[in-house]
Design a protein around this motif. Structure first.
Motif, PDB file in Angstrom:
ATOM      1  N   ALA A 215      79.679 102.045  98.120  1.00 27.29           N
ATOM      2  CA  ALA A 215      78.399 102.513  98.659  1.00 27.29           C
ATOM      3  C   ALA A 215      77.508 103.018  97.538  1.00 27.29           C
ATOM      4  O   ALA A 215      76.283 102.816  97.560  1.00 27.29           O
ATOM      5  N   GLY A 216      78.091 103.662  96.533  1.00 32.16           N
ATOM      6  CA  GLY A 216      77.311 104.159  95.405  1.00 32.16           C
ATOM      7  C   GLY A 216      76.647 103.045  94.627  1.00 32.16           C
ATOM      8  O   GLY A 216      75.479 103.159  94.227  1.00 32.16           O
ATOM      9  N   GLN A 217      77.373 101.957  94.389  1.00 31.19           N
ATOM     10  CA  GLN A 217      76.793 100.828  93.672  1.00 31.19           C
ATOM     11  C   GLN A 217      75.648 100.201  94.457  1.00 31.19           C
ATOM     12  O   GLN A 217      74.600  99.854  93.896  1.00 31.19           O
ATOM     13  N   VAL A 218      75.855 100.052  95.764  1.00 30.75           N
ATOM     14  CA  VAL A 218      74.795  99.487  96.610  1.00 30.75           C
ATOM     15  C   VAL A 218      73.567 100.398  96.595  1.00 30.75           C
ATOM     16  O   VAL A 218      72.428  99.938  96.466  1.00 30.75           O
ATOM     17  N   ALA A 219      73.790 101.708  96.688  1.00 35.68           N
ATOM     18  CA  ALA A 219      72.681 102.661  96.678  1.00 35.68           C
ATOM     19  C   ALA A 219      71.906 102.590  95.369  1.00 35.68           C
ATOM     20  O   ALA A 219      70.659 102.609  95.369  1.00 35.68           O
ATOM     21  N   GLU A 220      72.601 102.508  94.260  1.00 33.84           N
ATOM     22  CA  GLU A 220      71.930 102.439  92.963  1.00 33.84           C
ATOM     23  C   GLU A 220      71.031 101.216  92.865  1.00 33.84           C
ATOM     24  O   GLU A 220      69.894 101.297  92.363  1.00 33.84           O
ATOM     25  N   ARG A 221      71.501 100.084  93.351  1.00 35.11           N
ATOM     26  CA  ARG A 221      70.708  98.854  93.277  1.00 35.11           C
ATOM     27  C   ARG A 221      69.501  98.921  94.200  1.00 35.11           C
ATOM     28  O   ARG A 221      68.427  98.408  93.875  1.00 35.11           O
ATOM     29  N   ILE A 222      69.666  99.542  95.363  1.00 31.82           N
ATOM     30  CA  ILE A 222      68.529  99.691  96.271  1.00 31.82           C
ATOM     31  C   ILE A 222      67.447 100.551  95.621  1.00 31.82           C
ATOM     32  O   ILE A 222      66.271 100.176  95.589  1.00 31.82           O
ATOM     33  N   LEU A 223      67.840 101.702  95.110  1.00 37.92           N
ATOM     34  CA  LEU A 223      66.864 102.610  94.499  1.00 37.92           C
ATOM     35  C   LEU A 223      66.200 101.986  93.276  1.00 37.92           C
ATOM     36  O   LEU A 223      65.003 102.199  93.034  1.00 37.92           O
TER      37      LEU A 223
END
Length: 268
Positions: A215-223
């Protein structure tokens, strides 16, 4: 005067919502909206201890009143709202004929109408500002339409099309719109399912555990994608590949989905 932009995230107490909040606090003042009050307040406190400027807002995205009151509190507190991320969502899975009324209505109220209510509430303030960004989190399923998830597919497809419509309509107001379409990643999504049978829930649990991105990796890419405000944000490599395969060879892609459906039906 604090010039940091203000971000509101729904479904912020768990999973992707929390991961987004944890990574946004360095550059934003963050409002967390969630119906899980205990987890929401705990998340807000953890972010404050990490140095973030945080506001927790208790409410349910299926209530337009709750979301309007949340935006009003943000306006009173910070005087602005720059980014809304409609992240709250429910899953549903199972054979089409086994999906009951709850399996259709609950995801629609949360995934689609929750985003509609969030966008309408935020738009009131963003129009006065003359700027803002609306980000709707859908799912790759809304693009690829895998079998065994008909109601979930339909809700996410509707949210994607809603976002595309708003991107054009609201651009003249200075408001940018993006829709995020992630594939599965480890989360508690299986705990937020409407009317799923035990076998479908177990399948989703296995798929979540095996997913390669956190989830952290996905969040970083979204931001990282938000400053350019692309209409579609696919934050995983495999998600991008799947979307390209469907667009380039739709008939072949459909055959792959049919084979997946045959495997599912052998165990139902």
């Amino acid at each position: 005067m604090n010039s940091k932009p203000v971000m509101l995230i729904t479904g912020a107490a768990h999973g992707l919502g929390r991961a987004l909040a944890e990574r946004a606090i360095d550059g934003h003042r963050v409002a967390l909206f969630d119906r899980d009050e205990a987890a929401g307040r705990a998340t807000a406190e953890a972010l404050r201890l990490a140095g973030g400027e945080v506001l927790f807002l208790h409410g349910d995205v299926s209530s337009e009143r709750d979301l309007r009151q949340a935006v009003e509190r943000i306006q009173r507190r910070w005087g602005r709202l720059d980014v809304l991320i409609n992240n709250a969502g429910l899953a549903a899975a199972g054979p089409f004929e086994a999906l009951d009324e709850q399996s259709w209505e609950a995801p629609w109220r949360v995934n689609v109408m929750g985003a509609v209510y969030g966008c309408r509430a935020a738009l009131t303030l963003m129009k006065r500002q003359g700027h803002g960004q609306l980000v709707n989190v859908a799912a790759l399923a809304g693009l690829t339409a895998p079998p065994g998830m008909a109601s979930y597919v339909a809700c996410n497809a509707a949210l994607i099309r809603l976002s595309e419509a708003l991107a054009a309509e609201l651009s003249v107001l200075g408001i940018r719109v993006s829709v995020v379409c992630p594939d599965l990643f480890p989360s508690d999504l299986d705990q937020r399912m409407a009317g799923a049978d035990a076998l479908s829930r177990a399948r989703l649990q296995r798929a979540l555990r095996r997913a390669p991105d956190s989830a952290g990796q996905v969040a970083e890419r979204i931001l990282a994608a938000l400053p350019k405000a692309p209409l579609h944000i696919l934050p995983q490599r495999e998600a991008k590949k799947a979307w390209r395969r469907k667009r380039r060879r739709p008939a072949r892609f459909l055959e792959a989905m049919k084979e997946k459906a045959r495997r599912l039906r052998r165990h139902t």
